[in-house]
Design a protein around this motif. Structure first.
Motif, PDB file in Angstrom:
ATOM      1  N   ARG A  38       8.706  10.821  -4.599  1.00 19.91           N
ATOM      2  CA  ARG A  38       7.424  11.508  -4.749  1.00 19.91           C
ATOM      3  C   ARG A  38       6.572  11.423  -3.485  1.00 19.91           C
ATOM      4  N   TYR A  39       6.713  10.329  -2.730  1.00 19.22           N
ATOM      5  CA  TYR A  39       5.869  10.093  -1.543  1.00 19.22           C
ATOM      6  C   TYR A  39       6.695   9.750  -0.304  1.00 19.22           C
ATOM      7  N   PRO A  40       7.504  10.680   0.173  1.00 19.69           N
ATOM      8  CA  PRO A  40       8.281  10.382   1.388  1.00 19.69           C
ATOM      9  C   PRO A  40       7.391  10.229   2.620  1.00 19.69           C
ATOM     10  N   GLY A  41       6.273  10.959   2.641  1.00 17.86           N
ATOM     11  CA  GLY A  41       5.411  10.950   3.832  1.00 17.86           C
ATOM     12  C   GLY A  41       4.884   9.562   4.160  1.00 17.86           C
ATOM     13  N   ALA A  42       4.663   8.733   3.140  1.00 11.15           N
ATOM     14  CA  ALA A  42       4.124   7.394   3.387  1.00 11.15           C
ATOM     15  C   ALA A  42       5.083   6.579   4.257  1.00 11.15           C
ATOM     16  N   ALA A  43       6.394   6.811   4.080  1.00 10.05           N
ATOM     17  CA  ALA A  43       7.384   6.067   4.874  1.00 10.05           C
ATOM     18  C   ALA A  43       7.360   6.519   6.330  1.00 10.05           C
ATOM     19  N   GLY A 104       5.537  -1.345  -0.456  1.00  9.42           N
ATOM     20  CA  GLY A 104       4.689  -0.679  -1.446  1.00  9.42           C
ATOM     21  C   GLY A 104       4.046   0.616  -1.032  1.00  9.42           C
ATOM     22  N   SER A 105       3.852   0.883   0.279  1.00  7.26           N
ATOM     23  CA  SER A 105       3.249   2.175   0.661  1.00  7.26           C
ATOM     24  C   SER A 105       4.184   3.281   0.163  1.00  7.26           C
ATOM     25  N   GLY A 106       3.607   4.265  -0.522  1.00  7.78           N
ATOM     26  CA  GLY A 106       4.451   5.335  -1.048  1.00  7.78           C
ATOM     27  C   GLY A 106       5.256   4.928  -2.264  1.00  7.78           C
ATOM     28  N   TYR A 107       4.903   3.808  -2.897  1.00  7.73           N
ATOM     29  CA  TYR A 107       5.517   3.456  -4.186  1.00  7.73           C
ATOM     30  C   TYR A 107       4.587   3.927  -5.279  1.00  7.73           C
ATOM     31  N   ASP A 108       5.197   4.369  -6.367  1.00  2.99           N
ATOM     32  CA  ASP A 108       4.462   4.845  -7.513  1.00  2.99           C
ATOM     33  C   ASP A 108       4.200   3.654  -8.433  1.00  2.99           C
ATOM     34  N   ASP A 132       1.149  -3.258  -0.247  1.00  2.00           N
ATOM     35  CA  ASP A 132       0.248  -2.110  -0.202  1.00  2.00           C
ATOM     36  C   ASP A 132       0.525  -1.234  -1.431  1.00  2.00           C
ATOM     37  N   ALA A 133      -0.418  -0.383  -1.753  1.00  2.00           N
ATOM     38  CA  ALA A 133      -0.267   0.694  -2.748  1.00  2.00           C
ATOM     39  C   ALA A 133       0.430   0.222  -4.039  1.00  2.00           C
ATOM     40  N   GLY A 134       1.560   0.824  -4.433  1.00  2.00           N
ATOM     41  CA  GLY A 134       2.191   0.510  -5.721  1.00  2.00           C
ATOM     42  C   GLY A 134       2.519  -0.964  -5.883  1.00  2.00           C
ATOM     43  N   PRO A 162      -5.698  -3.509  -0.556  1.00  2.35           N
ATOM     44  CA  PRO A 162      -6.152  -2.556  -1.586  1.00  2.35           C
ATOM     45  C   PRO A 162      -7.339  -1.697  -1.136  1.00  2.35           C
ATOM     46  N   HIS A 163      -7.368  -0.430  -1.603  1.00  6.89           N
ATOM     47  CA  HIS A 163      -8.641   0.308  -1.584  1.00  6.89           C
ATOM     48  C   HIS A 163      -9.412  -0.099  -2.843  1.00  6.89           C
ATOM     49  N   GLY A 164     -10.628   0.459  -3.024  1.00  7.54           N
ATOM     50  CA  GLY A 164     -11.475   0.009  -4.125  1.00  7.54           C
ATOM     51  C   GLY A 164     -10.818   0.126  -5.485  1.00  7.54           C
ATOM     52  N   GLY A 165     -10.084   1.229  -5.715  1.00  5.61           N
ATOM     53  CA  GLY A 165      -9.423   1.431  -7.011  1.00  5.61           C
ATOM     54  C   GLY A 165      -8.329   0.406  -7.244  1.00  5.61           C
ATOM     55  N   GLU A 166      -7.552   0.141  -6.205  1.00  9.29           N
ATOM     56  CA  GLU A 166      -6.467  -0.848  -6.340  1.00  9.29           C
ATOM     57  C   GLU A 166      -7.036  -2.256  -6.514  1.00  9.29           C
ATOM     58  N   ALA A 167      -8.134  -2.544  -5.815  1.00 13.10           N
ATOM     59  CA  ALA A 167      -8.750  -3.876  -5.961  1.00 13.10           C
ATOM     60  C   ALA A 167      -9.232  -4.075  -7.389  1.00 13.10           C
ATOM     61  N   ALA A 168      -9.815  -3.027  -7.970  1.00 16.37           N
ATOM     62  CA  ALA A 168     -10.295  -3.125  -9.360  1.00 16.37           C
ATOM     63  C   ALA A 168      -9.111  -3.385 -10.292  1.00 16.37           C
ATOM     64  N   ARG A 169      -7.966  -2.749 -10.027  1.00 18.01           N
ATOM     65  CA  ARG A 169      -6.789  -2.953 -10.895  1.00 18.01           C
ATOM     66  C   ARG A 169      -6.197  -4.351 -10.697  1.00 18.01           C
ATOM     67  N   MET A 170      -6.339  -4.912  -9.492  1.00 14.60           N
ATOM     68  CA  MET A 170      -5.874  -6.293  -9.285  1.00 14.60           C
ATOM     69  C   MET A 170      -6.819  -7.288  -9.971  1.00 14.60           C
ATOM     70  N   LYS A 223      -8.936  10.422   4.209  1.00 17.97           N
ATOM     71  CA  LYS A 223      -7.949  11.482   4.011  1.00 17.97           C
ATOM     72  C   LYS A 223      -6.607  10.843   3.676  1.00 17.97           C
ATOM     73  N   ALA A 224      -5.827  11.501   2.836  1.00 16.77           N
ATOM     74  CA  ALA A 224      -4.564  10.930   2.350  1.00 16.77           C
ATOM     75  C   ALA A 224      -3.660  10.502   3.502  1.00 16.77           C
ATOM     76  N   GLY A 225      -3.106   9.325   3.378  1.00 16.03           N
ATOM     77  CA  GLY A 225      -2.120   8.842   4.341  1.00 16.03           C
ATOM     78  C   GLY A 225      -2.658   7.868   5.365  1.00 16.03           C
ATOM     79  N   THR A 226      -4.002   7.811   5.524  1.00  9.97           N
ATOM     80  CA  THR A 226      -4.533   6.893   6.547  1.00  9.97           C
ATOM     81  C   THR A 226      -4.295   5.432   6.163  1.00  9.97           C
ATOM     82  N   GLY A 227      -4.259   5.147   4.853  1.00 11.28           N
ATOM     83  CA  GLY A 227      -3.978   3.772   4.411  1.00 11.28           C
ATOM     84  C   GLY A 227      -2.528   3.379   4.686  1.00 11.28           C
ATOM     85  N   ASP A 228      -1.614   4.338   4.568  1.00  6.57           N
ATOM     86  CA  ASP A 228      -0.204   4.062   4.892  1.00  6.57           C
ATOM     87  C   ASP A 228      -0.071   3.712   6.375  1.00  6.57           C
ATOM     88  N   VAL A 229      -0.821   4.445   7.212  1.00 11.78           N
ATOM     89  CA  VAL A 229      -0.819   4.157   8.657  1.00 11.78           C
ATOM     90  C   VAL A 229      -1.349   2.746   8.904  1.00 11.78           C
TER      91      VAL A 229
HETATM   92  N1  LIG Z   1       2.011  11.566   2.344  1.00  6.23           N
HETATM   93  C1  LIG Z   1       2.270  10.632   1.448  1.00  6.23           C
HETATM   94  O1  LIG Z   1       3.428  10.363   1.086  1.00  6.23           O
HETATM   95  C2  LIG Z   1       1.140   9.873   0.877  1.00  6.23           C
HETATM   96  C3  LIG Z   1       1.424   8.904  -0.048  1.00  6.23           C
HETATM   97  N2  LIG Z   1       0.466   8.159  -0.620  1.00  6.23           N
HETATM   98  C4  LIG Z   1       0.919   7.182  -1.602  1.00  6.23           C
HETATM   99  O2  LIG Z   1       0.506   7.650  -2.852  1.00  6.23           O
HETATM  100  C5  LIG Z   1       0.542   6.565  -3.782  1.00  6.23           C
HETATM  101  C6  LIG Z   1      -0.700   6.617  -4.633  1.00  6.23           C
HETATM  102  O3  LIG Z   1      -1.849   6.294  -3.826  1.00  6.23           O
HETATM  103  P1  LIG Z   1      -3.347   6.619  -4.322  1.00  6.23           P
HETATM  104  O4  LIG Z   1      -4.267   5.805  -3.505  1.00  6.23           O
HETATM  105  O5  LIG Z   1      -3.547   8.086  -4.363  1.00  6.23           O
HETATM  106  O6  LIG Z   1      -3.238   6.165  -5.822  1.00  6.23           O
HETATM  107  P2  LIG Z   1      -4.119   5.359  -6.786  1.00  6.23           P
HETATM  108  O7  LIG Z   1      -3.406   5.412  -8.070  1.00  6.23           O
HETATM  109  O8  LIG Z   1      -4.469   4.013  -6.283  1.00  6.23           O
HETATM  110  O9  LIG Z   1      -5.433   6.218  -6.789  1.00  6.23           O
HETATM  111  C7  LIG Z   1      -5.751   6.939  -7.885  1.00  6.23           C
HETATM  112  C8  LIG Z   1      -7.091   6.477  -8.464  1.00  6.23           C
HETATM  113  O10 LIG Z   1      -7.613   5.253  -7.884  1.00  6.23           O
HETATM  114  C9  LIG Z   1      -8.992   5.401  -7.610  1.00  6.23           C
HETATM  115  N3  LIG Z   1      -9.214   5.351  -6.164  1.00  6.23           N
HETATM  116  C10 LIG Z   1      -8.462   5.895  -5.238  1.00  6.23           C
HETATM  117  N4  LIG Z   1      -8.957   5.628  -4.019  1.00  6.23           N
HETATM  118  C11 LIG Z   1     -10.038   4.904  -4.196  1.00  6.23           C
HETATM  119  C12 LIG Z   1     -10.961   4.312  -3.315  1.00  6.23           C
HETATM  120  N5  LIG Z   1     -10.828   4.390  -1.983  1.00  6.23           N
HETATM  121  N6  LIG Z   1     -11.974   3.639  -3.826  1.00  6.23           N
HETATM  122  C13 LIG Z   1     -12.091   3.525  -5.149  1.00  6.23           C
HETATM  123  N7  LIG Z   1     -11.219   4.053  -6.029  1.00  6.23           N
HETATM  124  C14 LIG Z   1     -10.216   4.736  -5.563  1.00  6.23           C
HETATM  125  C15 LIG Z   1      -9.406   6.742  -8.136  1.00  6.23           C
HETATM  126  O11 LIG Z   1      -9.879   6.565  -9.442  1.00  6.23           O
HETATM  127  C16 LIG Z   1      -8.122   7.521  -8.145  1.00  6.23           C
HETATM  128  O12 LIG Z   1      -8.074   8.518  -9.135  1.00  6.23           O
HETATM  129  C17 LIG Z   1       0.673   5.301  -2.941  1.00  6.23           C
HETATM  130  O13 LIG Z   1       1.982   4.841  -3.017  1.00  6.23           O
HETATM  131  C18 LIG Z   1       0.370   5.780  -1.530  1.00  6.23           C
HETATM  132  O14 LIG Z   1       0.997   4.984  -0.546  1.00  6.23           O
HETATM  133  C19 LIG Z   1      -0.944   8.292  -0.273  1.00  6.23           C
HETATM  134  O15 LIG Z   1      -1.182   7.313   0.702  1.00  6.23           O
HETATM  135  C20 LIG Z   1      -1.255   9.666   0.279  1.00  6.23           C
HETATM  136  C21 LIG Z   1      -0.260  10.158   1.303  1.00  6.23           C
END
Ligand SMILES: NC(=O)C1=CN([C@@H]2O[C@H](COP(=O)(O)OP(=O)(O)OC[C@H]3O[C@@H](n4cnc5c(N)ncnc54)[C@H](O)[C@@H]3O)[C@@H](O)[C@H]2O)[C@@H](O)CC1
Ligand SMILES: Nc1ncnc2c1ncn2[C@@H]1O[C@H](COP(=O)(O)OP(=O)(O)O)[C@@H](O)[C@H]1O
Length: 291
Positions: A38-43, A104-108, A132-134, A162-170, A223-229
């Protein structure tokens, strides 16, 4: 909550410029267990960020469907596919041959393989591991928290981004309730036995004791992907031997500078994660001048 900031001179002194007799292994190996169908770009983004940030040898372990994307985009990266990887053969960090892992980057978060692969890396990597991420969601399970505790006891660093959403889930399953970001970073670092980089408009890094505030960020980075970087960049600094706290603060600052430098050329609107990677050299030059 008391926080500190690193001076530019302190940050500049941390940059791991290679010595004259360096080779790719002495400079540090980063193994990235990242990306899925689902997320090859993260790699692609994480491994490219790691190479540009100075890792001597960058390796990606991923799904077969992702491997060709990485090979095509980054021919210098060494790519392996999951079923072919023997966990007992994952390279350790050795004297003179530093090594680190990103997982974890790009893991669901909802994919059952995420927990299995995160556990496999944490159990077998005798080296610092950045989650990271998943893999952050996976780390909330009791089993993985036990492994994290054992790794910390054995002297292997755990780093969480973690970003804010991931920190809340942790935080939720552990009953951590604070809304104060530096305090949240501190409580998560203690609960998960490692160093936490809590990302956002202001980023806080905490190793359980010291909380460092980094406020050089720019909305151009939203913007999407900056956290993977950022995970790849920080992993590369860990692989080059920086401590977890230093790697996180330097990585976050250079990432923020790279975002600012990219925005000078492209505007806050147009910057993409790829442009952040391309601007890492300007970020390094700016830090050298400021320090
Ligand atoms: N090109 C790619 O392949 C990309 C892959 N990505 C991967 O996509 C997967 C899912 O990442 P997501 O971050 O979208 O998934 P999340 O499931 O963490 O984000 C979804 C929910 O979390 C909350 N949230 C997200 N960012 C937040 C923030 N900065 N502050 C507070 N709450 C926040 C929001 O409620 C949002 O609906 C990860 O494995 C990630 O590495 C993303 O990095 C985007 C680019
Ligand atoms: N408004 C903002 N100001 C400064 N930095 C930001 C802002 N929004 C996001 N960032 C930075 O951008 C990055 C986004 O990471 P993340 O949410 O994990 O992205 P992704 O998962 O899409 O790769 C983090 O480094 C974060 O600090």
């Amino acid at each position: 909550m008391e926080t500190i900031s690193y001076s530019m001179a302190r940050l500049a002194a941390l940059v791991p410029y290679p010595p004259r007799d360096a080779n790719k292994y002495t400079r540090g190996r980063l193994v990235c267990a990242v990306g899925c169908d689902r997320y090859p770009g993260a790699a692609v983004l994480g491994s490219r960020g790691a190479e540009v940030m100075g890792a001597g040898y960058t390796q990606v372990i991923t799904d077969a469907s992702v491997a060709d994307h990485v090979r095509a985009a980054n021919p210098s990266v060494v790519v392996s596919v999951w079923p072919d990887v023997d966990p007992a053969q994952l390279p350790p960090a050795r004297e003179g041959h530093p090594c680190a892992y990103v997982v974890g980057s790009g893991y669901d978060a909802g994919d059952s393989m995420t927990k299995i692969r995160t556990r496999l890396v944490l159990e077998n990597a005798q080296a610092p591991v950045l989650l990271d991420a998943g893999s952050l969601d996976a780390a909330t399970s009791q089993k993985l928290r036990d492994i994290l505790e054992r790794r910390a006891h054995d002297g292997f660093a755990n780093v969480f981004t973690p970003h804010g959403g991931e920190a809340a889930r942790m935080a939720r399953p552990l009953g951590i309730e604070t809304d104060d970001a530096p305090e949240l970073a501190r409580q998560l670092a203690r609960a998960y036995c490692g160093t936490v980089m809590l990302k956002g408009p202001v980023t806080y890094v905490c190793d359980g004791e010291t909380v460092v505030r980094m406020d050089e960020g720019t909305a151009a980075l939203a913007k999407a992907g900056t956290g993977d970087v950022l995970a790849g960049m920080t992993g590369a600094l860990l692989a080059q031997g920086l401590s977890p706290l230093d790697a996180c603060v330097l990585g976050a600052t250079l990432h923020a500078f790279a975002g600012q430098e990219a925005a000078k050329r492209l505007t806050d609107i147009c910057v993409r994660a790829e442009d952040v990677i391309a601007s890492i050299p300007q970020a390094l030059m700016r830090l050298a001048q400021a320090g």
